[in-house]
Motif scaffolding. Sequence first.
Motif, PDB file in Angstrom:
ATOM      1  N   PRO A   1       0.827  -1.207   0.000  1.00  0.00           N
ATOM      2  CA  PRO A   1       0.000   0.000   0.000  1.00  0.00           C
ATOM      3  C   PRO A   1       0.861   1.257   0.000  1.00  0.00           C
ATOM      4  O   PRO A   1       1.987   1.270   0.501  1.00  0.00           O
ATOM      5  N   GLN A   2       0.323   2.311  -0.559  1.00  0.00           N
ATOM      6  CA  GLN A   2       1.036   3.573  -0.621  1.00  0.00           C
ATOM      7  C   GLN A   2       0.949   4.272   0.730  1.00  0.00           C
ATOM      8  O   GLN A   2       0.013   4.066   1.499  1.00  0.00           O
ATOM      9  N   PRO A   3       1.922   5.113   1.075  1.00  0.00           N
ATOM     10  CA  PRO A   3       1.831   5.886   2.319  1.00  0.00           C
ATOM     11  C   PRO A   3       0.576   6.749   2.338  1.00  0.00           C
ATOM     12  O   PRO A   3       0.015   7.105   1.291  1.00  0.00           O
ATOM     13  N   SER A   4       0.127   7.056   3.533  1.00  0.00           N
ATOM     14  CA  SER A   4      -1.147   7.786   3.675  1.00  0.00           C
ATOM     15  C   SER A   4      -1.104   9.168   3.037  1.00  0.00           C
ATOM     16  O   SER A   4      -2.116   9.687   2.602  1.00  0.00           O
ATOM     17  N   GLY A   5       0.075   9.777   2.962  1.00  0.00           N
ATOM     18  CA  GLY A   5       0.170  11.121   2.387  1.00  0.00           C
ATOM     19  C   GLY A   5       0.371  11.140   0.893  1.00  0.00           C
ATOM     20  O   GLY A   5       0.543  12.215   0.310  1.00  0.00           O
ATOM     21  N   THR A   6       0.358   9.984   0.251  1.00  0.00           N
ATOM     22  CA  THR A   6       0.590   9.934  -1.195  1.00  0.00           C
ATOM     23  C   THR A   6      -0.602  10.515  -1.943  1.00  0.00           C
ATOM     24  O   THR A   6      -1.745  10.179  -1.684  1.00  0.00           O
ATOM     25  N   LYS A   7      -0.296  11.392  -2.889  1.00  0.00           N
ATOM     26  CA  LYS A   7      -1.360  12.040  -3.652  1.00  0.00           C
ATOM     27  C   LYS A   7      -1.915  11.102  -4.720  1.00  0.00           C
ATOM     28  O   LYS A   7      -1.221  10.211  -5.209  1.00  0.00           O
ATOM     29  N   MET A   8      -3.169  11.339  -5.075  1.00  0.00           N
ATOM     30  CA  MET A   8      -3.737  10.679  -6.236  1.00  0.00           C
ATOM     31  C   MET A   8      -3.125  11.292  -7.503  1.00  0.00           C
ATOM     32  O   MET A   8      -2.619  12.428  -7.479  1.00  0.00           O
ATOM     33  N   MET A   9      -3.159  10.553  -8.591  1.00  0.00           N
ATOM     34  CA  MET A   9      -2.588  11.042  -9.849  1.00  0.00           C
ATOM     35  C   MET A   9      -3.656  10.997 -10.935  1.00  0.00           C
ATOM     36  O   MET A   9      -4.200   9.930 -11.247  1.00  0.00           O
ATOM     37  N   LEU A  10      -3.945  12.177 -11.495  1.00  0.00           N
ATOM     38  CA  LEU A  10      -4.916  12.298 -12.583  1.00  0.00           C
ATOM     39  C   LEU A  10      -4.170  12.228 -13.907  1.00  0.00           C
ATOM     40  O   LEU A  10      -3.309  13.067 -14.196  1.00  0.00           O
ATOM     41  N   ILE A  11      -4.475  11.218 -14.716  1.00  0.00           N
ATOM     42  CA  ILE A  11      -3.841  11.018 -16.022  1.00  0.00           C
ATOM     43  C   ILE A  11      -4.872  11.344 -17.099  1.00  0.00           C
ATOM     44  O   ILE A  11      -5.922  10.690 -17.188  1.00  0.00           O
TER      45      ILE A  11
END
Length: 511
Positions: free
Chosen positions: A221-231
Amino acid sequence: MPAIMAVKPDSARSNPDSTPQKRRLRSDTTAAQDSPISTPVKWKSPRTCTTSSPKTPISRVERDCSENITKSHKSPIKKLSDSLTPKQKWNPLDSEQMKAVKEAMHVSTAPPNIVCREGEQKRVLEFCQACVEQEKAGSLYVCGCPGTGKSLSMEKVKQLLFHWASEAGHQQPNVLTINCTSLAKTSDIFGKILGESQPRKKVNGATSPLQHLQNLYSQKPQPSGTKMMLIIADELDYLITKDRAVLHDLFMLTTFPFSRCILIGIANAIDLADRFLPKLQSLNCKPMVVTFRAYSKDQILKILHERLMDLPYTVFQPQALELCARKVAAASGDMRKALCVCRSAIEMVEAELRESSRNFSSSIVEKAFLEQQRATAPDVLEKQEIDVVRLDHMVVALSKTYKSPIVDTIQSLPQHQQILLCSAVKLFRGGKKDTTVGELNKFYMEICKSALIPPVGILELSSICRVLSDQGLLKLGQSREDKSKRVTLCVDEADISFALQGIRFFRNCLQ
């Protein structure tokens, strides 16, 4: 009698209540107004006006008083009309004004407001908001014909998403916008996605960027502060290969358990997901589809007005813009095509003015006349209406853009054959599908009579019908008598109207 006459002035001075009535009215003006009893208003001499003197004529005093009243009590309607300043006239000879008009109608110029796509933008924005709120990956496919505002709308959605995230307290997603036609290889898109998600990640030669992304989104899992990425992948159909692997793997990135990707693919094909991504449907991972329909006539007209709104002058005749919107909407609904037509019409005005000024300055006599009548030169331009794009400019621009052999054929016909086609159009507007040569001759005679054009005889008219039938414009039946032959119109009424729109006589006939 003389004694009595002398007593009256003395009694008036001795009696304190018998003051002159003029002074009493001046001092008791407020009381008289508050009193419920109305007193008759006495006529005031013009000499009592402040601007008058004993030698001032009465007519002049009345005029001055009326002017003061007009200045002090201005009508609110007049105030409103003074505040509404109409647009000034466009000067095509001004290079700055011409440059501003061309930029406003250029395809690459983004309009200040993207209108007529509010519903589609709302659906895409709500999809992105749900993904950001739930921190859940997802895919969406935007499709529609060329020139329907897909790419512009995605830019607007991106701005609205950033504003919403900052207002709602969510992290703004990272954004990666890719035009797939700029990729050297279709698989390079995964390298760009990996570089955006992990900028410091070094890719080994043994592992491809796609494998790194798959491992990243599936194992931990990604860290909790990881941003979403809009492609945002524009021109998505460029990624279609023989095995369809790249397109399939791109959408599959949103299905991994720890994926942070919000994928928006943009293409023209409406059924791309059904034709090229059947596995996604079997895995219940088919992307959400938002379709951008072709623009209608009213929508094209509204967008054109929106682009011209910021200009302080009027550039197009309303009829010219309406004709452009109607023709483009009937042909394709492509807004980029409408802008190209408008720019072509503007360039025609520019060329026409350049040609007229060249012809005007070629003769010495005309030069001398121009110097003598320089003050009246603007009036000449105003009479010719070269300060606006006219209907005939738009007709020529449309004919160049939508070159049709039928339109060219109709425009090259002799006058009487064109009149006969106009007669057929007017006759068939009532719902008829066919008629006889004799009945068509009646409409033809009426048009010729109204224009004072000598008509041809019935035998020559029948010959004209045969010529038009050979060119595929009319269908002529068989009969022993020419008057009884059945006639059917084989081309669209809109093509005839469009071909003859530039001639005033035919334009009036077809209205």
